[in-house]
Scaffold this motif. Structure first.
Motif, PDB file in Angstrom:
ATOM      1  N   MET A  13      44.512  39.105  26.329  1.00 39.33           N
ATOM      2  CA  MET A  13      44.378  40.090  28.349  1.00 39.33           C
ATOM      3  C   MET A  13      44.625  39.449  29.356  1.00 39.33           C
ATOM      4  O   MET A  13      45.196  38.510  29.848  1.00 39.33           O
ATOM      5  N   GLN A  14      45.349  40.455  29.864  1.00 38.80           N
ATOM      6  CA  GLN A  14      45.660  40.735  31.069  1.00 38.80           C
ATOM      7  C   GLN A  14      45.177  40.812  32.771  1.00 38.80           C
ATOM      8  O   GLN A  14      44.487  41.354  32.679  1.00 38.80           O
ATOM      9  N   VAL A  15      45.148  39.995  33.661  1.00 38.47           N
ATOM     10  CA  VAL A  15      44.339  40.077  34.470  1.00 38.47           C
ATOM     11  C   VAL A  15      44.707  40.416  35.659  1.00 38.47           C
ATOM     12  O   VAL A  15      46.166  40.031  36.225  1.00 38.47           O
ATOM     13  N   ARG A  16      44.365  41.956  36.380  1.00 31.17           N
ATOM     14  CA  ARG A  16      44.741  42.415  37.481  1.00 31.17           C
ATOM     15  C   ARG A  16      44.129  42.517  38.420  1.00 31.17           C
ATOM     16  O   ARG A  16      43.162  42.572  38.613  1.00 31.17           O
ATOM     17  N   ASP A  17      44.497  43.288  39.920  1.00 35.49           N
ATOM     18  CA  ASP A  17      43.513  43.773  40.839  1.00 35.49           C
ATOM     19  C   ASP A  17      43.618  45.146  40.696  1.00 35.49           C
ATOM     20  O   ASP A  17      44.064  45.868  40.294  1.00 35.49           O
ATOM     21  N   ALA A  18      42.440  44.965  41.088  1.00 32.61           N
ATOM     22  CA  ALA A  18      41.500  46.425  41.175  1.00 32.61           C
ATOM     23  C   ALA A  18      41.840  47.785  41.628  1.00 32.61           C
ATOM     24  O   ALA A  18      42.447  46.875  42.224  1.00 32.61           O
ATOM     25  N   VAL A  19      42.359  48.700  41.334  1.00 34.97           N
ATOM     26  CA  VAL A  19      42.134  49.538  42.210  1.00 34.97           C
ATOM     27  C   VAL A  19      41.435  51.371  42.196  1.00 34.97           C
ATOM     28  O   VAL A  19      40.415  50.759  41.310  1.00 34.97           O
ATOM     29  N   GLU A  20      41.491  51.974  43.113  1.00 34.51           N
ATOM     30  CA  GLU A  20      40.118  52.817  42.944  1.00 34.51           C
ATOM     31  C   GLU A  20      40.935  53.220  41.706  1.00 34.51           C
ATOM     32  O   GLU A  20      38.940  53.382  41.123  1.00 34.51           O
ATOM     33  N   ALA A  21      41.496  53.592  41.308  1.00 32.37           N
ATOM     34  CA  ALA A  21      40.815  54.879  39.776  1.00 32.37           C
ATOM     35  C   ALA A  21      40.146  53.568  38.797  1.00 32.37           C
ATOM     36  O   ALA A  21      39.624  53.613  37.376  1.00 32.37           O
ATOM     37  N   ASP A  22      40.321  52.199  39.136  1.00 33.20           N
ATOM     38  CA  ASP A  22      39.219  52.072  38.134  1.00 33.20           C
ATOM     39  C   ASP A  22      37.900  52.005  38.305  1.00 33.20           C
ATOM     40  O   ASP A  22      36.551  51.906  37.253  1.00 33.20           O
ATOM     41  N   ALA A  23      37.530  52.859  39.332  1.00 37.06           N
ATOM     42  CA  ALA A  23      35.857  52.539  39.462  1.00 37.06           C
ATOM     43  C   ALA A  23      34.904  53.119  38.632  1.00 37.06           C
ATOM     44  O   ALA A  23      34.093  52.994  38.134  1.00 37.06           O
ATOM     45  N   GLU A  24      35.739  54.588  37.979  1.00 35.50           N
ATOM     46  CA  GLU A  24      34.679  54.988  36.616  1.00 35.50           C
ATOM     47  C   GLU A  24      34.531  53.946  36.110  1.00 35.50           C
ATOM     48  O   GLU A  24      33.573  54.069  35.680  1.00 35.50           O
ATOM     49  N   ARG A  25      35.282  52.657  34.863  1.00 33.36           N
ATOM     50  CA  ARG A  25      35.070  52.277  34.046  1.00 33.36           C
ATOM     51  C   ARG A  25      34.532  51.084  35.042  1.00 33.36           C
ATOM     52  O   ARG A  25      33.727  50.812  34.141  1.00 33.36           O
ATOM     53  N   LEU A  26      34.621  50.485  36.441  1.00 34.57           N
ATOM     54  CA  LEU A  26      33.361  50.025  36.581  1.00 34.57           C
ATOM     55  C   LEU A  26      32.063  50.233  36.495  1.00 34.57           C
ATOM     56  O   LEU A  26      30.866  49.391  36.372  1.00 34.57           O
ATOM     57  N   ALA A  27      31.739  51.481  37.116  1.00 39.51           N
ATOM     58  CA  ALA A  27      30.532  51.870  37.044  1.00 39.51           C
ATOM     59  C   ALA A  27      29.949  52.368  35.173  1.00 39.51           C
ATOM     60  O   ALA A  27      29.284  52.098  35.486  1.00 39.51           O
ATOM     61  N   GLU A  28      30.574  52.101  34.494  1.00 38.71           N
ATOM     62  CA  GLU A  28      30.272  52.152  33.299  1.00 38.71           C
ATOM     63  C   GLU A  28      29.689  51.000  32.542  1.00 38.71           C
ATOM     64  O   GLU A  28      28.590  50.240  32.050  1.00 38.71           O
ATOM     65  N   LEU A  29      30.519  49.808  33.182  1.00 45.90           N
ATOM     66  CA  LEU A  29      30.190  48.949  32.819  1.00 45.90           C
ATOM     67  C   LEU A  29      29.129  48.915  34.122  1.00 45.90           C
ATOM     68  O   LEU A  29      28.453  46.955  32.749  1.00 45.90           O
ATOM     69  N   THR A  30      28.972  48.180  34.759  1.00 49.67           N
ATOM     70  CA  THR A  30      27.512  47.424  35.678  1.00 49.67           C
ATOM     71  C   THR A  30      26.594  48.682  35.184  1.00 49.67           C
ATOM     72  O   THR A  30      25.381  48.217  35.985  1.00 49.67           O
ATOM     73  N   GLY A  31      26.603  50.332  34.889  1.00 47.48           N
ATOM     74  CA  GLY A  31      25.449  51.322  35.172  1.00 47.48           C
ATOM     75  C   GLY A  31      25.507  51.768  36.742  1.00 47.48           C
ATOM     76  O   GLY A  31      24.676  52.322  37.239  1.00 47.48           O
ATOM     77  N   ARG A  32      26.515  51.334  37.588  1.00 51.67           N
ATOM     78  CA  ARG A  32      25.967  52.182  38.981  1.00 51.67           C
ATOM     79  C   ARG A  32      26.618  52.428  39.469  1.00 51.67           C
ATOM     80  O   ARG A  32      27.352  53.505  38.818  1.00 51.67           O
TER      81      ARG A  32
END
Length: 127
Positions: free
Chosen positions: A1-20
């Motif tokens: 797994m690669q770890v990187r800084d989040a960018v604004e385009a990641d917001a949709e996937r982060l929302a899926e992971l959290t339900g927020r």
């Protein structure tokens, strides 16, 4: 797994992971330090954190146990470089993330506040 800084385009996937909501996750990316774990070209989890005084506070940690373990290395590395402790709150019966934090040496330091009626446990890793 690669770890990187989040960018604004990641917001949709982060929302899926959290339900927020997506907008909440977009604001998180702007307001906190957020690192995402990417496996097979997909975000498998993320960690967000803030530093204040002598402590790094993990504000969110999402993903399977092994993903969370890798992601926790980010705030821990930062904290060690600054001689700071690391703290986070987990829902009381969250075995997946509890295993990840305990595998890094975090210890329970008592009850935390309730979030939406759910009791939490405070974990701390000394500097």
């Amino acid at each position: 797994m690669q770890v990187r800084d989040a960018v604004e385009a990641d917001a949709e996937r982060l929302a899926e992971l959290t339900g927020r909501p997506r907008d909440v996750m977009r604001n998180l990316v702007h307001d906190r330090t957020v690192r995402v774990g990417v496996a097979d070209d997909a975000i498998a989890g993320f960690v967000s954190f803030d530093a204040e005084r002598e402590t790094v506070y993990v504000t969110q940690l999402e993903g399977e146990c092994d993903v969370c373990e890798q992601l926790l290395e980010e705030p821990i590395r930062f904290a060690r470089g600054e001689s700071m402790a690391v703290e986070l709150l987990l829902p009381e019966h969250d075995d997946n993330r509890r295993d990840a934090v305990e595998n890094h040496g975090f210890e329970s330091s008592g009850s935390g506040p309730r979030f939406e009626g759910t009791p939490t446990v405070r974990y701390r890793l000394a500097s």
